[in-house]
Design an enzyme around this catalytic site. Structure first.
Site, PDB file in Angstrom:
ATOM      1  N   ASP A  51       4.414  -1.728 -32.129  1.00 53.74           N
ATOM      2  CA  ASP A  51       4.261  -2.043 -30.706  1.00 53.74           C
ATOM      3  C   ASP A  51       5.582  -2.265 -29.982  1.00 53.74           C
ATOM      4  O   ASP A  51       5.601  -2.837 -28.903  1.00 53.74           O
ATOM      5  CB  ASP A  51       3.377  -3.281 -30.542  1.00 53.74           C
ATOM      6  CG  ASP A  51       3.965  -4.506 -31.232  1.00 53.74           C
ATOM      7  OD1 ASP A  51       4.966  -4.345 -31.979  1.00 53.74           O
ATOM      8  OD2 ASP A  51       3.429  -5.613 -31.049  1.00 53.74           O
ATOM      9  N   GLU A  69      27.788   5.355 -15.633  1.00 52.99           N
ATOM     10  CA  GLU A  69      27.301   4.386 -14.655  1.00 52.99           C
ATOM     11  C   GLU A  69      26.377   3.364 -15.314  1.00 52.99           C
ATOM     12  O   GLU A  69      25.941   3.533 -16.447  1.00 52.99           O
ATOM     13  CB  GLU A  69      26.563   5.126 -13.536  1.00 52.99           C
ATOM     14  CG  GLU A  69      27.427   6.119 -12.769  1.00 52.99           C
ATOM     15  CD  GLU A  69      26.645   6.848 -11.694  1.00 52.99           C
ATOM     16  OE1 GLU A  69      25.397   6.739 -11.691  1.00 52.99           O
ATOM     17  OE2 GLU A  69      27.279   7.533 -10.874  1.00 52.99           O
TER      18      GLU A  69
END
Length: 244
Positions: free
Chosen positions: A96, A131
């Site tokens: 999960d 960036e």
């Protein structure tokens, strides 16, 4: 007796398990008060899941490349950094941990602060700096994407365990350094102060550093410079080869 073979359920039969590579890269950076801080770069995610959250640098494994090559490539692509030391750490694969099934091979890396600055400056000159990258205190992180907080916590635990018996701290130091430099880096990793006299005795009885004939001069008494023993591995990799 009839042998029973379990048939995978339909939800797993056609499952697409993807492999990603992530890297926790440490450097000792100075804060606004000029105090050393164990720091790491994070990348802000620009899309879901966890859009807007900070995450460890990484990316998908290309079928044609080794894990080491993928770690180096994804780190350079996302942060613009090339580390001085890179080691495979652990595989995180909880079912999960991501909306889709993803197993992450995690690496950890070391890079001196001056090398960080030089590499960042080089990208700035060429106008190709990645960036959405920012440096954070490794011990005081925001809520990260996926299970990346757990990954950083585990990596810190491993780093702190290694620093006592290997020369791992030297991956954050220049080629020549004083014992005060080495103690400061070790204290920054451990998050606590060390007794200078005991630290010196431990170093004197180890084979990880070698005294040179050079000294650092300044306003205080000249301090002898040391170098690391290149015959001692930065960290014990065991009998495995680099082909992984």
């Amino acid at each position: 007796m009839v042998s029973m073979t379990r048939t995978p359920g339909p939800e797993f039969r056609d499952a697409d398990v993807r492999v990603a590579v992530s890297t926790v890269i440490f450097s000792v950076r100075r804060d606004v008060d000029d105090d050393p801080v164990l720091s790491l770069p994070l990348v802000r995610r620009t899309r879901d899941p966890f859009g807007g959250r900070w995450a460890l640098p990484g990316g998908w494994l290309d079928p044609s490349e080794s894990l080491d090559a993928a770690a180096s490539r994804t780190l350079e692509e996302t942060t613009g950094l090339t580390p001085s030391y890179l080691e495979q750490l652990y595989a995180f694969g909880a079912v999960d941990r991501s909306p889709t099934r993803v197993v992450s091979i995690v690496y950890w890396a070391l890079l001196r602060s001056d090398e960080v600055d030089a590499q960042v400056a080089a990208h700035a000159r060429h106008d190709d700096a990645p960036e959405n990258v920012e440096w954070f205190d490794a011990t005081n992180l925001p809520a990260l994407a996926f299970d990346h907080n757990d990954i950083v916590e585990y990596t810190l635990w491993r780093l702190r365990n290694k620093v006592g018996y290997s020369r791992i701290a030297h991956g954050l130091l220049p080629d020549e350094f004083t014992l005060a430099d080495l103690r400061e880096v070790t204290e920054t990793i451990l998050g606590r102060r060390l007794d200078p006299a005991n630290f010196r005795r431990q170093i004197d009885t180890s084979d990880t550093v070698i005294p040179t004939e050079r000294f650092r001069t300044g306003s205080h008494r000249p301090a002898r410079l040391y170098r690391y023993n290149r015959d001692v591995e930065l960290a014990d990799r065991g009998p495995l080869t680099s082909r992984h």
